[in-house]
Design an enzyme around this catalytic site. Sequence first.
Site, mmCIF file in Angstrom:
data_model
loop_
_atom_site.group_PDB
_atom_site.id
_atom_site.type_symbol
_atom_site.label_atom_id
_atom_site.label_comp_id
_atom_site.label_asym_id
_atom_site.label_seq_id
_atom_site.Cartn_x
_atom_site.Cartn_y
_atom_site.Cartn_z
ATOM 1 C CE LYS B 149 -3.782 -2.435 0.633
ATOM 2 N NZ LYS B 149 -5.006 -2.198 -0.126
ATOM 3 C CE LYS B 175 -4.780 -10.139 -3.117
ATOM 4 N NZ LYS B 175 -4.866 -8.847 -3.528
ATOM 5 C CG ASP B 177 -4.669 -3.965 -4.031
ATOM 6 O OD1 ASP B 177 -5.877 -4.608 -4.047
ATOM 7 O OD2 ASP B 177 -4.570 -3.156 -3.083
ATOM 8 C CD GLU B 178 -8.609 -4.216 -5.640
ATOM 9 O OE1 GLU B 178 -7.680 -5.033 -4.906
ATOM 10 O OE2 GLU B 178 -8.873 -3.169 -5.399
ATOM 11 C CG HIS B 267 -9.085 -9.725 -5.629
ATOM 12 N ND1 HIS B 267 -10.232 -8.823 -5.732
ATOM 13 C CD2 HIS B 267 -8.491 -8.940 -4.662
ATOM 14 C CE1 HIS B 267 -10.237 -7.819 -4.831
ATOM 15 N NE2 HIS B 267 -9.112 -8.004 -4.214
ATOM 16 C CE LYS B 307 -10.514 -2.521 2.371
ATOM 17 N NZ LYS B 307 -9.361 -1.902 1.569
#
Lengths: 423, 423
Positions: B149, B175, B177-178, B267, B307
């Site tokens: 991130k 991993k 991110d999508e 994902h 979240k």
Amino acid sequence: MGYVDFVHPGYKPGKSDLICLFRITPAKGISMREASGRVASESSNGTWTDVSLHDERIVRLGAKAFETKGSFVKIAYPIGLFEPGNMAQLLSSFAGNVFGMKAVSGLRLEDVAWPKKIISSFMGPQFGIKGIRKIFRVYDRPLTATVPKPKVGMTSDEHAKTGYEAWMGGLDLLKDDENLSSQSFNKFDRRVEKSFRMRNLAEKQTGDVKSYLVNVSAETNEMLRRARLVKKIGGEYVMVDAITVGWSAVQTLRDECEDLGLAIHMHRAMHAAMDRNPMHGVSMLTLSAISRLVGVDQLHIGTVVGKLVSPKKEVTDIQDKMVSKKSKKILNQNWENTKPVLPVSSGGLHPGLVPDVMRIMGSDIVIQAGGGIHGHPDGTRAGATALLQSINAVTQGVSLADYAKSHIELRKSLEHWGHLKPV
Amino acid sequence: MGYVDFVHPGYKPGKSDLICLFRITPAKGISMREASGRVASESSNGTWTDVSLHDERIVRLGAKAFETKGSFVKIAYPIGLFEPGNMAQLLSSFAGNVFGMKAVSGLRLEDVAWPKKIISSFMGPQFGIKGIRKIFRVYDRPLTATVPKPKVGMTSDEHAKTGYEAWMGGLDLLKDDENLSSQSFNKFDRRVEKSFRMRNLAEKQTGDVKSYLVNVSAETNEMLRRARLVKKIGGEYVMVDAITVGWSAVQTLRDECEDLGLAIHMHRAMHAAMDRNPMHGVSMLTLSAISRLVGVDQLHIGTVVGKLVSPKKEVTDIQDKMVSKKSKKILNQNWENTKPVLPVSSGGLHPGLVPDVMRIMGSDIVIQAGGGIHGHPDGTRAGATALLQSINAVTQGVSLADYAKSHIELRKSLEHWGHLKPV
């Protein structure tokens, strides 16, 4: 960065920004401002907690919620967030995790304005409306199509024979149903062979161009094999269930069809699982723009008047998105050199409904009827003839009732479906 | 055939029937019986009007609405309706046009019971939980993963360096991110090369197995090229955004991964566009069964506590569907020889939430945290260490507060996210 870093009222989007119009229902206790910021954050480069790296370069890639009207919010995305030409990546960005966020109780992607660089990264339709009309040499009326009914269960021979009857009755196109691919009762290869043999016969006997929308929907490699078979046997088109095969496979098919010179007819089965709820999901308007980008030549957009839900404004907005060079529904979109997609009206249609459909959608459409043709009291050929008669009546400005006086197939059709009292 | 021909109360489904459980909200003025019959009709071989061909052979292929409890209806589909091994065709049948029918104002596909012949027509997971654990030689705790991130914006070097820190801190998996595929700031080929170089270094330095979930989501052929590159460079996994690439492309990827010997991490970005509304669309339970059939090895299923929206019962039902040999949530399903899928818990997780996640989901999971690791006051490596410490505490039956006394990374993490008052 917190959500406030993704809210920029008054921001003027740059030419290369991609704009999404969302309808947001904030979760209880969340303000519209916060909900907008959180959607912009999650769909670009925010995260739920502060992380160390947030220099100018990162901040520049953040999305900006810049305009709010009631529950509608526009969010601008810097083009750097995206991989041009990769529809899966685009959707995973602005139409991915956001739908599951706790900060919203409903979120609908209403429309997307695609920047030039994204537009030009996709192939767009190979034929477009002009190219399709050229195949048939038909320029002055809607094209016509039918799906054999019952939709599944017929043998390949019955399917081909139904096609023959429909073509001989005057229709341009035979079409597979969305759930017909290669089942034991009607295997793909055999159906294609039989149907095109009858197609060739019908062309010879009528002197008109006839074609067949063959459903190649399957795992990607098998789908490409089927498309090549269609080409080899003399076809002009493949048909694909774009939502159930998915956009990556449609992109691959589009690429292959460029080499094969095949047009693509898109069925939208499953679209309503995500576009029907006005408060959540992805609008059909958005899906239709994606279809045009990826490059299908024909797309089902509803009837306004048939068996499936499709309000008039929605259908005409979608049509504008599919055919205009500069569409204005809902966001402005300059389509640059992308060809238009030919809209297909289908779903519970019969000849009596044609005037309504043409009044709403005009002539640059495909009118497709299944039961409304094969359910004709005198069978498929008469039903096909009745559909053409109905179109001719509208084109000539004659009422169906008048036209039916001298056209028995139309008369029987209108009587059968209650649009004319039996004489 | 009218809709009544598709309603058969008391019908006992045969072993080869596919059963769908729908939640139906009939449109105004329509009875539950009529709505059920119309859904069964449209999703098999009915049409809106009577057509000539309806002999015994056709009738036999009709779906049967056979059990109604409140708004829930079970419909049995003869297997002859389907093309085994073709997920697009299956979905276009029972999850296609039905969502747009006027006869219903809401329709949700809650669950599907797949007959043996359909189960065996798909590849299923190549590795399953045992196979994945064998890669890492880790058998007694959840596997761990992190996404760098900010999710997009880092260069390939920064991305690889973040991975190195996370691996060195004790995590098993890096991993993507999508929404990270191959953007100008971080091109796919370069990222893969850089990241695996750091992976190899981390393996050498720790003596542990480390791996990387590389997002290959793209047009199918490009996706396969990326998968082959991952293999060539020494990877064990690819990651795919299954909903946005679509099932046909996932099937193609699964096929290729059999040859390459690569595991697939799925994902689910965009799933909530169709599964969030309890009255309309397709449930995540159904999507998870499809994922297992098509054959991914790992799948995100939510956190209950983070979240994103994910109620506890939903998450545990999905887990049962993914891992059991005979799952009983909601419909009974014998998975035959299909391997289980390893559930991934992610979305706003940090070390303080690990006890809740493990209490609800157990140990046979991947725990993935992004911001909850990189947001640690002492950075990524400390965050990764804190996550492992939290898992170790739970495994040893020690409270986090106690464990934190002798583990400073965990203590700082708990203090930072308010799970422990600063000393």
